[in-house]
Design a protein around this motif. Structure first.
Motif, PDB file in Angstrom:
ATOM      1  N   ALA A 267       0.199  -0.688   6.163  1.00 29.19           N
ATOM      2  CA  ALA A 267      -0.888   0.046   5.645  1.00 29.19           C
ATOM      3  C   ALA A 267      -1.116   0.600   4.327  1.00 29.19           C
ATOM      4  O   ALA A 267      -2.056   0.172   3.434  1.00 29.19           O
ATOM      5  N   LYS A 268       0.000   0.821   3.642  1.00 32.44           N
ATOM      6  CA  LYS A 268       0.419   1.513   2.324  1.00 32.44           C
ATOM      7  C   LYS A 268       0.162   0.325   1.419  1.00 32.44           C
ATOM      8  O   LYS A 268      -0.329   0.214   0.263  1.00 32.44           O
ATOM      9  N   PHE A 269       0.882  -0.634   1.798  1.00 37.71           N
ATOM     10  CA  PHE A 269       0.907  -2.007   1.016  1.00 37.71           C
ATOM     11  C   PHE A 269      -0.717  -2.349   0.767  1.00 37.71           C
ATOM     12  O   PHE A 269      -1.036  -2.861  -0.161  1.00 37.71           O
ATOM     13  N   ARG A 270      -1.401  -2.575   1.593  1.00 37.74           N
ATOM     14  CA  ARG A 270      -2.695  -3.029   1.960  1.00 37.74           C
ATOM     15  C   ARG A 270      -3.794  -2.193   0.854  1.00 37.74           C
ATOM     16  O   ARG A 270      -4.467  -2.551   0.292  1.00 37.74           O
ATOM     17  N   LYS A 271      -3.509  -0.865   0.997  1.00 35.13           N
ATOM     18  CA  LYS A 271      -4.126   0.015   0.153  1.00 35.13           C
ATOM     19  C   LYS A 271      -4.001  -0.315  -1.384  1.00 35.13           C
ATOM     20  O   LYS A 271      -4.568  -0.203  -2.081  1.00 35.13           O
ATOM     21  N   ASP A 272      -2.457  -0.145  -1.606  1.00 33.99           N
ATOM     22  CA  ASP A 272      -2.195  -0.289  -3.034  1.00 33.99           C
ATOM     23  C   ASP A 272      -2.438  -1.455  -3.402  1.00 33.99           C
ATOM     24  O   ASP A 272      -2.788  -1.793  -4.688  1.00 33.99           O
TER      25      ASP A 272
END
Length: 144
Positions: free
Chosen positions: A23-28
């Motif tokens: 989720a963090k990867f997709r957001k970043d």
């Protein structure tokens, strides 16, 4: 109907560390992921319209069919080289770079600046244009 709180507590477990990282990867990386998805949809569209298979595209690009599969999933961070190969293989330019430093200016000049003496120009096209009364010529200047 009774509500089973134990079953709810069992199902409502916190997200795993892996899910949090994804989720963090997709957001970043939202911007390039969105662009990658758009490119994938574009390639799907042109492949379908051209009747080309993923394998044929891979052969034209000199890459493996598995790599084309990755591209078409829309999660691949493509290089400029790969984008150029894709455009060449499907014969469509689907990406471009803005060039705000280039301006196109059209200047209308009076006939005295655009006409030549009768003995200087003998082309049929020039003579026809002069006889139709086309009084202005145009000039396009590219300024960098």
């Amino acid at each position: 109907m009774a509500f089973n709180l134990d079953k709810l507590a069992e199902m409502a477990t916190p997200r795993s560390e892996r899910a949090k990282e994804q989720a963090k990867f997709r957001k970043d990386n939202r911007e390039w992921l969105n662009m990658s998805h758009e490119i994938a949809l574009t390639i799907h569209y042109y492949l379908r319209n051209a009747g080309m298979t993923q394998k044929e595209l891979a052969e034209k690009m000199g890459v493996s069919p598995a790599y084309i599969g990755k591209i078409l999933k829309g999660n691949e961070n493509l290089t400029l080289e790969t984008i150029c190969k894709l455009q060449k293989a499907i014969n469509v330019k689907f990406m471009s770079v803005a060039t705000p430093y280039v301006t196109h200016t059209k200047i209308e000049l009076p006939p005295r600046y655009m006409s030549f003496s009768s003995h200087a120009v003998s082309s049929k096209k020039y003579c026809e244009r002069q006889s139709t009364g086309n009084s202005y010529g145009s000039l396009t200047i590219h300024v960098a």
